[in-house]
Write a protein that holds these residues in place. Structure first.
Motif, short mmCIF file in Angstrom:
data_model
loop_
_atom_site.label_atom_id
_atom_site.label_comp_id
_atom_site.label_asym_id
_atom_site.label_seq_id
_atom_site.Cartn_x
_atom_site.Cartn_y
_atom_site.Cartn_z
N GLN A 129 21.99 28.74 30.15
CA GLN A 129 21.49 28.03 31.32
C GLN A 129 22.37 28.27 32.50
N ILE A 130 22.89 29.72 32.65
CA ILE A 130 23.38 30.30 34.01
C ILE A 130 22.77 31.31 34.49
N ARG A 131 22.84 31.53 35.80
CA ARG A 131 22.18 32.62 36.33
C ARG A 131 23.11 33.67 36.87
N ARG A 132 24.34 33.54 36.53
CA ARG A 132 25.38 34.52 36.95
C ARG A 132 26.48 34.54 36.05
N LEU A 133 26.81 35.71 35.41
CA LEU A 133 27.73 35.76 34.42
C LEU A 133 29.13 36.83 34.75
N PRO A 134 30.34 36.22 34.92
CA PRO A 134 31.36 37.04 35.08
C PRO A 134 31.47 37.78 34.09
N VAL A 135 32.02 39.09 34.44
CA VAL A 135 32.44 40.15 33.45
C VAL A 135 33.86 40.30 33.32
N VAL A 136 34.58 40.21 32.18
CA VAL A 136 36.00 40.21 32.00
C VAL A 136 36.37 41.15 31.12
N GLU A 137 37.57 41.65 31.56
CA GLU A 137 38.15 42.72 30.51
C GLU A 137 39.83 42.37 30.48
N ASN A 138 40.56 42.18 29.43
CA ASN A 138 41.65 41.98 29.23
C ASN A 138 42.06 40.38 30.07
N GLY A 139 41.27 39.46 30.15
CA GLY A 139 41.22 38.32 30.84
C GLY A 139 41.00 38.56 32.34
N ARG A 140 40.98 39.63 32.86
CA ARG A 140 40.90 39.84 34.33
C ARG A 140 39.40 39.92 34.76
N SER A 187 31.64 33.79 30.04
CA SER A 187 31.68 35.37 30.52
C SER A 187 31.50 36.31 29.64
N ALA A 188 31.24 37.69 29.97
CA ALA A 188 31.04 38.58 29.03
C ALA A 188 32.07 39.76 29.15
N ARG A 189 31.91 40.87 28.32
CA ARG A 189 32.78 42.01 28.29
C ARG A 189 31.87 43.18 29.00
N PRO A 190 32.79 44.09 29.49
CA PRO A 190 31.70 45.08 30.02
C PRO A 190 30.86 46.10 29.12
N ASP A 191 31.35 46.04 27.78
CA ASP A 191 30.49 46.65 26.74
C ASP A 191 29.41 45.90 26.19
N MET A 192 29.17 44.70 26.67
CA MET A 192 28.21 43.91 26.29
C MET A 192 26.78 44.55 26.38
N GLU A 193 25.81 44.50 25.49
CA GLU A 193 24.50 44.97 25.97
C GLU A 193 23.97 43.95 26.99
N ALA A 194 23.33 44.46 27.82
CA ALA A 194 22.58 43.86 29.01
C ALA A 194 21.57 42.94 28.57
#
Length: 143
Positions: free
Chosen positions: A97-108, A79-86
């Motif tokens: 090797q993934i096509r979709r990345l969940p974005v998580v903040e504070n575990g949610r 997963s990534a955090r919302p403040d990660m650079e694209a």
């Protein structure tokens, strides 16, 4: 550009206790290939893809109506955090090797980013194309 600027904020998700049949119908209804799996508290506990449903349920001879998503989901979620650079996210997706990345903040779970989201942005199109090439490099076609 940060992921928060391009991620999908309204994310369809599923509970780990739901059946594989419900997951399959949800994927079909929304025309998506992956569902984040979240507990009642919104914490990300896995991801289930259309491929997971086929390989871990159907091909294994399990019944979709009685098999819970928790039994077929991937639990080691990148997963990534919302403040990660694209651009960094595109490189991460290629490496993992993934096509979709969940974005998580504070575990949610707070969003999702797909390679398609990155390709559609001029700032990240080159990096996303490279990521797709990395993901596809182990695919072979037989005649």
């Amino acid at each position: 550009m940060k992921l928060r600027e391009i991620m999908t904020n309204t994310v369809v998700r599923i509970n780990p206790e739901e059946s594989v049949a419900v997951a399959a119908r949800t994927l079909a209804h929304y025309n998506i290939g992956a569902l984040p799996v979240c507990g009642g508290d919104g914490r990300l506990c896995g991801v289930v893809t259309d491929r997971d449903l086929v390989t871990r349920c159907i091909a294994a001879g399990r019944l979709p109506a009685s098999t819970p998503v928790r039994d077929v989901m991937t639990t080691q979620v990148i997963s990534a955090r919302p403040d990660m650079e694209a651009v960094a996210a595109a490189h991460l997706m290629g490496r993992q090797q993934i096509r979709r990345l969940p974005v998580v903040e504070n575990g949610r779970l707070c969003g999702m980013v797909s390679l398609g989201d990155l390709v559609n942005r001029e700032e990240t199109a080159y990096d996303a194309t490279d990521a797709l090439a990395d993901i596809s490099s182990n695919v072979s076609v037989r005649d």
